[in-house]
Design a protein around this motif. Structure first.
Motif, PDB file in Angstrom:
ATOM      1  N   MET A   1       9.282  11.527  33.919  1.00 35.95           N
ATOM      2  CA  MET A   1       9.610  11.017  32.593  1.00 35.95           C
ATOM      3  C   MET A   1       9.182   9.555  32.493  1.00 35.95           C
ATOM      4  O   MET A   1       9.323   8.793  33.449  1.00 35.95           O
ATOM      5  N   LYS A   2       8.670   9.161  31.313  1.00 37.11           N
ATOM      6  CA  LYS A   2       8.200   7.790  31.132  1.00 37.11           C
ATOM      7  C   LYS A   2       8.962   7.106  30.000  1.00 37.11           C
ATOM      8  O   LYS A   2       9.079   7.652  28.894  1.00 37.11           O
ATOM      9  N   PHE A   3       9.471   5.895  30.313  1.00 35.87           N
ATOM     10  CA  PHE A   3      10.204   5.077  29.364  1.00 35.87           C
ATOM     11  C   PHE A   3       9.357   3.854  29.012  1.00 35.87           C
ATOM     12  O   PHE A   3       8.743   3.247  29.891  1.00 35.87           O
ATOM     13  N   LEU A   4       9.375   3.464  27.766  1.00 37.35           N
ATOM     14  CA  LEU A   4       8.731   2.227  27.330  1.00 37.35           C
ATOM     15  C   LEU A   4       9.770   1.354  26.653  1.00 37.35           C
ATOM     16  O   LEU A   4      10.474   1.801  25.743  1.00 37.35           O
ATOM     17  N   SER A   5       9.892   0.091  27.109  1.00 34.73           N
ATOM     18  CA  SER A   5      10.785  -0.878  26.477  1.00 34.73           C
ATOM     19  C   SER A   5       9.968  -2.097  26.074  1.00 34.73           C
ATOM     20  O   SER A   5       9.175  -2.609  26.867  1.00 34.73           O
ATOM     21  N   TRP A   6      10.196  -2.576  24.822  1.00 34.63           N
ATOM     22  CA  TRP A   6       9.385  -3.696  24.350  1.00 34.63           C
ATOM     23  C   TRP A   6      10.134  -4.454  23.262  1.00 34.63           C
ATOM     24  O   TRP A   6      10.535  -3.863  22.258  1.00 34.63           O
ATOM     25  N   LEU A  25       0.960   7.190  22.971  1.00 33.08           N
ATOM     26  CA  LEU A  25      -0.002   8.266  23.186  1.00 33.08           C
ATOM     27  C   LEU A  25      -0.668   8.173  24.556  1.00 33.08           C
ATOM     28  O   LEU A  25      -0.739   9.152  25.296  1.00 33.08           O
ATOM     29  N   ASP A  26      -1.150   6.982  24.905  1.00 34.35           N
ATOM     30  CA  ASP A  26      -1.899   6.813  26.151  1.00 34.35           C
ATOM     31  C   ASP A  26      -1.029   7.020  27.381  1.00 34.35           C
ATOM     32  O   ASP A  26      -1.464   7.604  28.383  1.00 34.35           O
ATOM     33  N   MET A  27       0.201   6.513  27.324  1.00 33.92           N
ATOM     34  CA  MET A  27       1.102   6.573  28.480  1.00 33.92           C
ATOM     35  C   MET A  27       1.961   7.845  28.487  1.00 33.92           C
ATOM     36  O   MET A  27       2.718   8.065  29.423  1.00 33.92           O
ATOM     37  N   LYS A  28       1.854   8.657  27.416  1.00 32.94           N
ATOM     38  CA  LYS A  28       2.662   9.882  27.289  1.00 32.94           C
ATOM     39  C   LYS A  28       4.147   9.559  27.413  1.00 32.94           C
ATOM     40  O   LYS A  28       4.885  10.149  28.208  1.00 32.94           O
ATOM     41  N   ILE A  29       4.574   8.604  26.593  1.00 29.64           N
ATOM     42  CA  ILE A  29       5.962   8.136  26.609  1.00 29.64           C
ATOM     43  C   ILE A  29       6.895   9.214  26.068  1.00 29.64           C
ATOM     44  O   ILE A  29       6.575   9.900  25.092  1.00 29.64           O
ATOM     45  N   GLU A  30       8.075   9.328  26.693  1.00 31.05           N
ATOM     46  CA  GLU A  30       9.083  10.281  26.223  1.00 31.05           C
ATOM     47  C   GLU A  30      10.302   9.592  25.627  1.00 31.05           C
ATOM     48  O   GLU A  30      11.016  10.183  24.826  1.00 31.05           O
ATOM     49  N   ILE A  31      10.548   8.345  26.024  1.00 32.54           N
ATOM     50  CA  ILE A  31      11.612   7.538  25.420  1.00 32.54           C
ATOM     51  C   ILE A  31      11.056   6.148  25.171  1.00 32.54           C
ATOM     52  O   ILE A  31      10.523   5.514  26.080  1.00 32.54           O
ATOM     53  N   ALA A  70      15.790  -0.111  18.026  1.00 32.11           N
ATOM     54  CA  ALA A  70      15.407   1.291  17.807  1.00 32.11           C
ATOM     55  C   ALA A  70      15.254   2.010  19.141  1.00 32.11           C
ATOM     56  O   ALA A  70      14.631   1.494  20.065  1.00 32.11           O
ATOM     57  N   THR A  71      15.845   3.197  19.225  1.00 31.31           N
ATOM     58  CA  THR A  71      15.652   4.086  20.383  1.00 31.31           C
ATOM     59  C   THR A  71      15.049   5.389  19.868  1.00 31.31           C
ATOM     60  O   THR A  71      15.640   6.062  19.025  1.00 31.31           O
ATOM     61  N   LEU A  72      13.859   5.717  20.369  1.00 27.79           N
ATOM     62  CA  LEU A  72      13.129   6.913  19.939  1.00 27.79           C
ATOM     63  C   LEU A  72      12.911   7.822  21.146  1.00 27.79           C
ATOM     64  O   LEU A  72      12.670   7.333  22.251  1.00 27.79           O
ATOM     65  N   TRP A  73      12.972   9.145  20.934  1.00 27.53           N
ATOM     66  CA  TRP A  73      12.776  10.068  22.044  1.00 27.53           C
ATOM     67  C   TRP A  73      12.094  11.350  21.566  1.00 27.53           C
ATOM     68  O   TRP A  73      12.107  11.699  20.385  1.00 27.53           O
ATOM     69  N   ASP A  74      11.490  12.032  22.523  1.00 30.82           N
ATOM     70  CA  ASP A  74      10.792  13.290  22.266  1.00 30.82           C
ATOM     71  C   ASP A  74      11.833  14.403  22.105  1.00 30.82           C
ATOM     72  O   ASP A  74      12.520  14.753  23.070  1.00 30.82           O
ATOM     73  N   PRO A  75      11.979  14.989  20.908  1.00 29.07           N
ATOM     74  CA  PRO A  75      13.020  16.010  20.699  1.00 29.07           C
ATOM     75  C   PRO A  75      12.755  17.310  21.440  1.00 29.07           C
ATOM     76  O   PRO A  75      13.670  18.126  21.605  1.00 29.07           O
ATOM     77  N   ILE A  76      11.514  17.508  21.895  1.00 28.24           N
ATOM     78  CA  ILE A  76      11.212  18.727  22.661  1.00 28.24           C
ATOM     79  C   ILE A  76      11.790  18.616  24.073  1.00 28.24           C
ATOM     80  O   ILE A  76      12.231  19.605  24.659  1.00 28.24           O
ATOM     81  N   LYS A  77      11.801  17.387  24.631  1.00 29.95           N
ATOM     82  CA  LYS A  77      12.249  17.183  26.002  1.00 29.95           C
ATOM     83  C   LYS A  77      13.753  16.966  26.118  1.00 29.95           C
ATOM     84  O   LYS A  77      14.355  17.257  27.152  1.00 29.95           O
TER      85      LYS A  77
END
Length: 433
Positions: A1-6, A25-31, A70-77
């Motif tokens: 799983m990959k997290f991005l914080s910024w 898109l490039d990093m295939k972020i999930e959260i 803002a916290t965003l996540w992939d609803p499929i995962k």
């Protein structure tokens, strides 16, 4: 799983929106966790769908031209729901796989007093729900160590102490950062340049993210903060286990004599060949001896369950002598096993200053996991300069490199072998060989 914080410092410009979308898109972020979005809720609703089509999210509204989390996540995962929020944090309960865990997205206040109130509020939530697994991510607006600040006159000593106390009181760990050591820059020149590590990932001590996971800085582009990428590998690559000397072996009376006996085995060949063969022999013999003499120190802790049964029997009747003898033997074996486990984890935690008898195996285990994560090789460069991060390729690349390095060129022992043999000969005489 990959997290991005910024900490994006405002999401109104097309450049920043494109930068985030490209990273996702490039990093295939999930959260994805964003701080200082600086836009009202309705505006963010329209932006979120363009950044990440089909995404689920929660948002803490900005106050005028400041804030916004803002916290965003992939609803499929995974699935998420709001647990708690304020102007400085957004806490989301995320259901991933078979478990729920708690994610704090933090944008700490600029003032020390505001940060102290925030640390107290979050700490109370963690202590109240201490069985849960927590991850705290974002802009903490303070370094943790003096070495994590460069330039500027502001003294962060008190703030660093507050943050360290909060981390300790909440039983949290700071994940080691790879890449650039600072995550914020004033973007000024010469003596006016200030750099601080104020963005981080913290996890609770009951959450083991695996030694092959890593946290790294990404290039600072559309903001004065670096994005942080956490690659969490919950199922790390498992190669063959290396041979490790266990300190607990020295507690056995026969160990030294056994090693001496194995070492005196006759081996023919060059000095270096004899040494290598004897080391292989000892490794094999010690592993077998360890299995039969010490067994599995973790499975043998089941003795505790048998002890509890015996104590229940002894409490309800006059126990016969066999029961008393079994209880005595079981208790002795249990203490011996616990002592060996403590030594096992002490060795891996590298904590040498604690006295014998602490019996805090959970503490040593967590420290050992931290050391293992630090020592784990996650990325290497081959001879052409290409980065290799695939677990299955790391080992093979290292083997190929050293095979070429130490390949026999048709002559006698290499200078490296001559050097090693000369050093070893000081400690090993011909009788030992």
């Amino acid at each position: 799983m990959k997290f991005l914080s910024w900490n994006i410092r405002g999401l109104n410009s097309p450049q920043k929106k494109f930068a985030i979308k490209k990273l996702i898109l490039d990093m295939k972020i999930e959260i994805c966790l964003l701080q200082e979005v600086k836009m009202p809720f309705q505006t963010f609703v329209a932006v979120a769908g363009k950044l990440w089509p089909g995404v689920d999210y929660l948002y803490v509204d900005a106050l005028g031209a400041s804030g916004g989390i803002a916290t965003l996540w992939d609803p499929i995962k995974m699935k998420g729901k709001l647990f708690a929020s304020s102007q400085n944090f957004l806490m989301v309960s995320l259901h991933y796989g078979e478990q729920w865990w708690q994610m704090f997205n933090i944008y700490a206040p600029n003032s020390r007093s505001g940060r102290r109130l925030l640390w107290e509020e979050i700490s109370n939530i963690i202590v109240t729900n201490q069985k849960d697994q927590f991850m705290l991510v974002g802009d903490f607006n303070s370094p943790l160590y003096p070495s994590k600040k460069c330039g500027g006159l502001e003294d962060f000593s008190d703030s660093m102490g507050d943050l360290a106390s909060f981390i300790n009181a909440s039983s949290l760990m700071d994940i080691d950062l790879q890449g650039a050591p600072f995550t914020w820059s004033s973007n000024r020149k010469d003596k006016h340049l200030i750099q601080v590590r104020q963005d981080r990932f913290l996890i609770s001590t009951n959450w083991d993210i695996g030694h092959s996971s890593y946290l790294k800085t990404l290039p600072r582009t559309a903001s004065d903060h670096n994005p942080l990428l956490l690659h969490w590998k919950d199922k790390p690559y498992q190669g063959p286990p290396p041979f490790r000397y266990e300190i607990m072996w020295a507690s056995h009376l026969d160990f030294r004599e056994l090693v001496r006996c194995w070492w005196t085995t006759l081996v023919q060949g060059t000095a270096m060949f004899r040494i290598m063969e004897k080391l292989k022999l000892i490794s094999k013999e010690v592993k077998g001896w360890n299995r039969t003499t010490f067994g599995d120190i973790f499975k043998r802790k089941d003795l505790g369950s048998r002890l509890e049964q015996l104590h229940n029997i002894m409490a309800t009747s006059n126990p016969p002598d066999p029961i008393l003898k079994e209880e005595e033997d079981c208790h002795k074996s249990w203490k011996d096993t616990l002592s060996k486990e403590e030594v096992y984890w002490k060795q891996r935690s590298k904590i040498q200053w604690l006295k014998e008898g602490d019996k805090n195996s959970a503490f040593f285990h967590k420290l050992a996991c931290i050391h293992e994560r630090r020592n784990y090789i996650k990325i290497i460069k081959d001879e052409t300069g290409q980065e290799i991060s695939e677990d299955s390729l790391l080992g093979q690349n290292a083997v190929d490199f050293f095979t070429r390095l130490y390949a026999d060129n048709g002559g006698s022992d290499s200078p490296l072998q001559d050097c090693l043999v000369s050093k070893l000969s000081m400690a090993i005489n011909e009788d030992d060989n």
